[in-house]
Design a protein around this motif. Structure first.
Motif, mmCIF file in Angstrom:
data_model
loop_
_atom_site.group_PDB
_atom_site.id
_atom_site.type_symbol
_atom_site.label_atom_id
_atom_site.label_comp_id
_atom_site.label_asym_id
_atom_site.label_seq_id
_atom_site.Cartn_x
_atom_site.Cartn_y
_atom_site.Cartn_z
ATOM 1 N N ALA A 126 0.859 -1.189 0.000
ATOM 2 C CA ALA A 126 0.000 0.000 0.000
ATOM 3 C C ALA A 126 0.891 1.233 0.000
ATOM 4 O O ALA A 126 2.019 1.192 0.509
ATOM 5 C CB ALA A 126 -0.917 0.014 1.219
ATOM 6 N N HIS A 129 0.356 3.034 5.265
ATOM 7 C CA HIS A 129 -0.215 2.087 6.229
ATOM 8 C C HIS A 129 -0.556 2.818 7.523
ATOM 9 O O HIS A 129 0.269 3.564 8.062
ATOM 10 C CB HIS A 129 0.775 0.966 6.562
ATOM 11 N N ARG A 205 -3.868 1.440 3.740
ATOM 12 C CA ARG A 205 -4.259 0.138 4.284
ATOM 13 C C ARG A 205 -4.267 0.253 5.806
ATOM 14 O O ARG A 205 -3.274 0.665 6.410
ATOM 15 C CB ARG A 205 -3.258 -0.929 3.850
ATOM 16 N N SER A 207 -4.470 -1.727 9.313
ATOM 17 C CA SER A 207 -4.289 -3.042 9.938
ATOM 18 C C SER A 207 -4.430 -2.870 11.439
ATOM 19 O O SER A 207 -3.721 -2.049 12.043
ATOM 20 C CB SER A 207 -2.912 -3.626 9.601
ATOM 21 N N SER A 229 -10.016 -1.973 2.569
ATOM 22 C CA SER A 229 -9.004 -1.090 3.163
ATOM 23 C C SER A 229 -8.619 -1.494 4.579
ATOM 24 O O SER A 229 -7.539 -1.145 5.048
ATOM 25 C CB SER A 229 -9.500 0.363 3.187
#
Length: 334
Positions: A126, A129, A205, A207, A229
């Protein structure tokens, strides 16, 4: 911090052991230390100094503890070190005994069984992040931060915990400067997800790993972002709605054509075992990925906490410890 170390013979890497990622491997505890209040770090290595299976950020291993307790822990060490694995374990006072065994019973020199590594929380490429961690959820995130930093990527981290003393790896993370926002709840309250996720660069992205309320809040805000996403990892299975069907269904084994009936309320993995087909399992909650099985035909009723929306839509794999069938028959790659 308390550090306990053994004095093993020097470890020299040799060829990687053969076998797939589901095989069991014996490792020895070579170091043990406290990295925060209630968080114990273990360093594991092959007893003969052999190379351990490679892993990627987001991977976890199954740790087979005394009494044959199997628990899953994220790898958070240096993946460039082919001879050791590192995990960090939070003491869970109301747990099932696994964390207590790690904290109280294990010592350097002890031998343990492990399975894996497996990765259902993969780090995808990506342009930017956003990492969000709550408590012990920092363990897979730490490996991701190191990987993106090593590649020169763009990233930021929002890290919350009960207090600074309970938050592992703070010294390393705070060395990254303003890219890391540390939020101890006792001093600053909850993470400000609204501010963190409001104006992300295109293609970001997200996480996230941590307790269920944090994951739910991140997933809710993630609905405002482009599909795919946000990716989360759970340590405890989420509540699931009732199964799609309340009647029995059939499992066909692709290799033999044999058909096994699965009664209402009966886990697929147990019905298979009754028929003499044993699939390796561990958590039985749909969170570890050990029992992943290919789907050749039919429509699964996915009840795990691992697959992305796209993976569920494809319907070519399922976790037979918890997932069931929407169709009358599933053909499995068994």
């Amino acid at each position: 911090m308390t550090v306990l170390t053994s004095s093993p013979q020097p470890f020299t890497a040799t060829a990687a052991p053969t076998g797939d990622a589901d095989s069991r491997t014996t490792v020895t505890v070579v170091a043990k230390r406290l990295v925060a209040d209630g968080v114990c770090e273990l360093t594991l290595a092959d007893p003969y100094g052999r190379r351990l299976p490679d892993w990627t950020p987001g991977s976890h291993i199954d740790l087979v503890l005394p009494g044959d307790h199997v628990r899953q822990y994220s790898l958070c060490g240096d993946r460039r070190d082919a001879t050791t694995y590192t995990i960090a374990v939070l003491r869970e006072p109301d747990g099932r005994g696994g964390s207590a065994a790690v904290h109280d019973d294990l010592e350097p020199g002890d031998l343990l069984g492990i399975g894996g590594p497996r990765n259902h929380f993969r780090l995808s490429p990506a342009p930017h992040h956003l990492f969000i961690a709550g408590g012990i959820g920092i363990t897979p995130i730490l490996a991701m931060v190191r990987a993106v930093e090593a590649m020169g990527g763009s990233w930021e981290l929002l890290y919350g915990g009960r207090s600074r003393s309970s938050m592992a790896y703070l010294e390393e993370l705070e060395a990254y400067g303003s890219r890391v926002r540390v939020v101890p709840q006792d001093a600053e309250g909850l993470l400000d997800l609204g501010a963190a996720m409001a104006s992300l660069p295109e293609g970001t992205r997200v996480s996230c790993c941590g307790p269920a309320p944090l994951l739910a809040a991140v997933e809710a805000r993630g609905t405002m972002l482009p599909a795919g996403s946000v990716r989360t990892e759970r340590f405890v299975a989420a509540d699931q709605p009732a199964p799609v069907r309340s009647t029995s269904f059939e499992i066909e084994l692709a290799a033999s054509g044999r058909v096994v009936e699965v009664a209402p309320g009966r886990p697929v993995i147990d019905a298979l075992a009754d028929a003499g087909v044993h699939v390796l399992t561990s958590c039985r909650q749909g969170i570890c990925g050990t029992c992943e099985t290919g789907v050749v035909a039919g429509v699964p009723d996915h009840r795990d906490a691992l697959l992305s929306d796209d993976e569920r839509e494809r319907g070519d794999t399922m976790f037979v410890c918890v997932s069931r069938a929407c169709s009358d028959r599933l053909v499995l790659d068994l």
